[in-house]
Design a protein around this motif. Structure first.
Motif, PDB file in Angstrom:
ATOM      1  N   CYS A  74       0.490  -1.010   0.104  1.00  0.00           N
ATOM      2  CA  CYS A  74       0.082  -0.084  -0.190  1.00  0.00           C
ATOM      3  C   CYS A  74       0.991   0.925   0.210  1.00  0.00           C
ATOM      4  O   CYS A  74       0.471   2.581  -1.096  1.00  0.00           O
ATOM      5  N   CYS A  75       1.735   1.283   0.670  1.00  0.00           N
ATOM      6  CA  CYS A  75       3.318   2.429   1.174  1.00  0.00           C
ATOM      7  C   CYS A  75       3.100   2.299  -0.338  1.00  0.00           C
ATOM      8  O   CYS A  75       3.435   3.908  -0.935  1.00  0.00           O
ATOM      9  N   ARG A  76       4.026   1.513  -1.226  1.00  0.00           N
ATOM     10  CA  ARG A  76       4.994   1.130  -3.013  1.00  0.00           C
ATOM     11  C   ARG A  76       3.759   1.883  -3.617  1.00  0.00           C
ATOM     12  O   ARG A  76       3.968   3.123  -4.165  1.00  0.00           O
ATOM     13  N   GLU A  77       1.956   2.095  -3.365  1.00  0.00           N
ATOM     14  CA  GLU A  77       0.986   2.086  -4.575  1.00  0.00           C
ATOM     15  C   GLU A  77       1.292   3.837  -4.395  1.00  0.00           C
ATOM     16  O   GLU A  77       0.235   4.671  -5.226  1.00  0.00           O
ATOM     17  N   LEU A  78       1.190   4.140  -2.663  1.00  0.00           N
ATOM     18  CA  LEU A  78       0.821   5.998  -2.584  1.00  0.00           C
ATOM     19  C   LEU A  78       2.258   6.220  -2.559  1.00  0.00           C
ATOM     20  O   LEU A  78       2.257   7.830  -2.699  1.00  0.00           O
ATOM     21  N   SER A  79       3.177   5.754  -3.158  1.00  0.00           N
ATOM     22  CA  SER A  79       4.836   6.714  -2.522  1.00  0.00           C
ATOM     23  C   SER A  79       5.149   6.966  -1.348  1.00  0.00           C
ATOM     24  O   SER A  79       5.468   8.461  -1.500  1.00  0.00           O
ATOM     25  N   ILE A  80       5.266   6.500  -0.486  1.00  0.00           N
ATOM     26  CA  ILE A  80       5.295   7.065   0.866  1.00  0.00           C
ATOM     27  C   ILE A  80       6.252   5.693   1.525  1.00  0.00           C
ATOM     28  O   ILE A  80       6.252   4.600   1.078  1.00  0.00           O
ATOM     29  N   PRO A  81       6.989   6.204   2.176  1.00  0.00           N
ATOM     30  CA  PRO A  81       7.858   5.488   3.098  1.00  0.00           C
ATOM     31  C   PRO A  81       7.542   4.420   4.349  1.00  0.00           C
ATOM     32  O   PRO A  81       6.297   5.159   4.917  1.00  0.00           O
ATOM     33  N   MET A  82       7.911   3.419   4.320  1.00  0.00           N
ATOM     34  CA  MET A  82       7.501   3.276   5.503  1.00  0.00           C
ATOM     35  C   MET A  82       8.157   2.354   6.824  1.00  0.00           C
ATOM     36  O   MET A  82       9.231   1.998   6.029  1.00  0.00           O
ATOM     37  N   VAL A  83       7.859   2.831   8.295  1.00  0.00           N
ATOM     38  CA  VAL A  83       9.304   2.295   8.779  1.00  0.00           C
ATOM     39  C   VAL A  83       8.476   1.577   9.684  1.00  0.00           C
ATOM     40  O   VAL A  83       7.186   1.497  10.032  1.00  0.00           O
ATOM     41  N   SER A  84       9.230   0.806   9.662  1.00  0.00           N
ATOM     42  CA  SER A  84       8.713  -1.421  10.371  1.00  0.00           C
ATOM     43  C   SER A  84       9.876  -1.503  11.446  1.00  0.00           C
ATOM     44  O   SER A  84      10.880  -0.968  11.168  1.00  0.00           O
ATOM     45  N   ALA A  85       8.818  -2.169  12.325  1.00  0.00           N
ATOM     46  CA  ALA A  85       9.936  -2.984  13.106  1.00  0.00           C
ATOM     47  C   ALA A  85       8.774  -3.935  13.521  1.00  0.00           C
ATOM     48  O   ALA A  85       7.791  -3.945  13.400  1.00  0.00           O
ATOM     49  N   ALA A  86       9.343  -5.550  14.343  1.00  0.00           N
ATOM     50  CA  ALA A  86       9.105  -6.109  14.417  1.00  0.00           C
ATOM     51  C   ALA A  86       9.857  -6.955  16.169  1.00  0.00           C
ATOM     52  O   ALA A  86      10.769  -7.000  15.986  1.00  0.00           O
ATOM     53  N   ILE A  87       9.301  -7.836  16.724  1.00  0.00           N
ATOM     54  CA  ILE A  87       9.239  -7.927  18.189  1.00  0.00           C
ATOM     55  C   ILE A  87       9.211  -9.234  18.489  1.00  0.00           C
ATOM     56  O   ILE A  87       8.235  -9.729  17.989  1.00  0.00           O
ATOM     57  N   GLY A  88       9.974  -9.978  19.399  1.00  0.00           N
ATOM     58  CA  GLY A  88       9.545 -11.651  20.005  1.00  0.00           C
ATOM     59  C   GLY A  88      10.334 -11.337  20.965  1.00  0.00           C
ATOM     60  O   GLY A  88      11.990 -11.616  21.156  1.00  0.00           O
ATOM     61  N   GLY A  89       9.775 -11.791  21.980  1.00  0.00           N
ATOM     62  CA  GLY A  89      10.842 -11.980  23.191  1.00  0.00           C
ATOM     63  C   GLY A  89      11.378 -11.455  23.564  1.00  0.00           C
ATOM     64  O   GLY A  89      11.022  -9.953  23.922  1.00  0.00           O
ATOM     65  N   THR A  90      13.735 -11.398  23.731  1.00  0.00           N
ATOM     66  CA  THR A  90      13.511 -10.007  24.070  1.00  0.00           C
ATOM     67  C   THR A  90      14.144  -9.423  22.288  1.00  0.00           C
ATOM     68  O   THR A  90      14.777  -8.285  22.936  1.00  0.00           O
ATOM     69  N   CYS A  91      14.031  -9.912  21.544  1.00  0.00           N
ATOM     70  CA  CYS A  91      14.566  -8.829  20.364  1.00  0.00           C
ATOM     71  C   CYS A  91      13.939  -8.180  19.870  1.00  0.00           C
ATOM     72  O   CYS A  91      12.418  -8.331  19.837  1.00  0.00           O
ATOM     73  N   GLY A  92      14.685  -7.920  18.711  1.00  0.00           N
ATOM     74  CA  GLY A  92      13.892  -6.834  17.501  1.00  0.00           C
ATOM     75  C   GLY A  92      14.280  -6.849  16.467  1.00  0.00           C
ATOM     76  O   GLY A  92      15.504  -6.962  15.834  1.00  0.00           O
ATOM     77  N   GLN A  93      13.649  -6.118  15.514  1.00  0.00           N
ATOM     78  CA  GLN A  93      14.113  -5.768  14.047  1.00  0.00           C
ATOM     79  C   GLN A  93      13.883  -3.991  12.909  1.00  0.00           C
ATOM     80  O   GLN A  93      12.658  -4.386  14.323  1.00  0.00           O
ATOM     81  N   ALA A  94      14.031  -4.098  12.694  1.00  0.00           N
ATOM     82  CA  ALA A  94      14.005  -2.403  12.179  1.00  0.00           C
ATOM     83  C   ALA A  94      14.334  -2.139  11.040  1.00  0.00           C
ATOM     84  O   ALA A  94      15.480  -2.003  10.857  1.00  0.00           O
ATOM     85  N   THR A  95      13.368  -1.632   9.923  1.00  0.00           N
ATOM     86  CA  THR A  95      14.045  -1.380   8.978  1.00  0.00           C
ATOM     87  C   THR A  95      13.142   0.478   8.545  1.00  0.00           C
ATOM     88  O   THR A  95      11.991   0.284   8.365  1.00  0.00           O
ATOM     89  N   VAL A  96      13.650   0.993   7.259  1.00  0.00           N
ATOM     90  CA  VAL A  96      12.945   1.903   6.521  1.00  0.00           C
ATOM     91  C   VAL A  96      13.128   1.334   5.180  1.00  0.00           C
ATOM     92  O   VAL A  96      13.874   1.008   4.908  1.00  0.00           O
ATOM     93  N   VAL A  97      11.417   1.569   4.871  1.00  0.00           N
ATOM     94  CA  VAL A  97      11.758   1.102   3.302  1.00  0.00           C
ATOM     95  C   VAL A  97      10.699   1.987   2.780  1.00  0.00           C
ATOM     96  O   VAL A  97       9.635   3.059   2.618  1.00  0.00           O
TER      97      VAL A  97
END
Lengths: 293, 77
Positions: A188-211
């Motif tokens: 959806c963000c691609r179609e609207l040409s806007i960036p997405m800030v993304s993160a995910a978590i599990g247990g004590t771990c996390g990850q993040a990226t910007v697309v």
């Protein structure tokens, strides 16, 4: 002109204040700003906008300075963002971005608070069990920062309603809880040409990226959408509150950088963290094979 | 054939009772999946596999000086 009258009233009520380092700034209190909004029949958002344009700072932002300038505070005030998912990540993201002063916030979640949310979801509480997360989040934003223009949607984000929910948001913050849904938001963000800030978590771990719309995005992390697993370690390890708040803070830092036209630190990169042993590492994705960029 | 040298990096709970980083000498043709299996990591729990920061698959054979990073699937919010 209404704005001239507003500015005159703001200047009358504004006071010179001193920061802990003895430097001076001009501030307007919430009470005075509210009176001016009522007297001029304008929203608090508009009154504070007129003030910021003339370097009159709402006092609530005084400790944003001088890390942020008045001009940057105005830029945040005029920004429009969408927070998709209002659980462990989204609740903390909502809280932080309302406090720092992002002026237009859209909140999306079709879920209601459940007892199992209480360990990590800052907006949940025993009194709100069974109440819609989007409703509680909107109330929280208004309680923290009544100048923010907030729109809430008590519905789940889907490919069908996504474009409409994102509306004219400048960026979306992915606080969803399945990998499949993250791919839907990315599309959806691609179609609207806007960036997405993304993160995910599990247990004590996390990850993040910007697309950004032209980036490889989640595919660089999970591989093809069709082959990506739907859930991760959170299904068995749960999610601890400090992992949620940590990664929410990372998302907010990236969001504020983007809104202030600064370089994203996580574009084409993946931050991987484990708060248990305080490790954090950033992987930089090389351009895809055959790419000229 | 001469053996090749690779670096394997583990993340999150994959490190428990294993290691954070390990230099390994492996036979040519050894795949990413072979390494994952040798570490007794359930392939189902693997989320992100990267060689030199680029997404890879279990089937990919490792090459000299590759850095293989293995992350668990993290998808919660």
């Amino acid at each position: 002109m209404k704005s001239n009258q507003t500015l005159k009233l703001l200047n009358e009520k504004a006071t010179q204040r001193t920061r802990p380092d003895q430097s001076r700034y001009t501030a307007i209190s919430l009470e005075d700003a509210r009176h001016i909004a009522a007297a001029t029949e304008q929203s608090l958002f508009r009154v504070e906008q007129i003030g910021l344009e003339d370097s009159i700072l709402p006092e609530r932002y005084s400790r944003n300075q001088k890390a942020l300038s008045c001009k940057q505070q105005l830029q945040l005030h005029m920004s429009k963002i969408a927070i998709i998912g209002l659980g462990g990540l989204g609740g903390a993201v909502t809280e932080i971005l309302a406090r720092i002063g992002v002026g237009n916030i859209t909140l999306v979640d079709g879920d209601c608070f459940d007892e199992s949310n209480l360990n990590r979801q800052l907006l949940s509480s025993s009194e709100f069990l069974g109440i819609a997360k989007a409703k509680v989040a909107a109330q929280r934003v208004k309680a923290i920062n009544p100048a923010v223009r907030v729109t809430s949607h008590e519905t789940f984000f889907t490919a069908k309603n996504g474009g409409e929910l994102l509306g004219d948001s400048q960026l979306a913050i992915d606080c969803l809880d399945t990998i499949r849904d993250r791919f839907i938001l990315e599309e959806c963000c691609r179609e609207l040409s806007i960036p997405m800030v993304s993160a995910a978590i599990g247990g004590t771990c996390g990850q993040a990226t910007v697309v950004f719309p032209t980036d490889q995005g989640l595919q660089a992390i999970y591989g093809k959408k069709e082959d990506a697993p739907s859930r991760g370690i959170e299904a068995s390890l749960g999610t601890l509150p400090f992992a949620a708040v940590y990664m929410a803070a990372v998302e907010c830092a990236e969001t504020v950088s983007l809104l202030l036209d600064k370089k994203s630190q996580l574009r084409n990169s993946l931050l991987v963290t484990d708060i248990k042993d305080h490790t954090a590492e950033i992987f930089h994705f090389p351009p895809p094979a055959g790419s000229s960029t | 054939m001469a053996r090749i040298n690779v670096t394997v990096k583990l993340f999150a709970y994959f490190r428990e009772n294993r290691f954070k980083i390990s230099e390994q000498e492996i036979a040519p043709g050894t795949t990413v999946g072979d390494i994952v299996d040798s570490l007794d990591i359930d392939r189902e729990e693997v989320g992100v596999l990267m060689i030199n920061s680029r997404h890879t698959t279990f089937e990919t054979p490792l090459e000299e000086a590759n850095v293989l990073a293995i992350f668990p699937v993290v998808g919660g919010g």
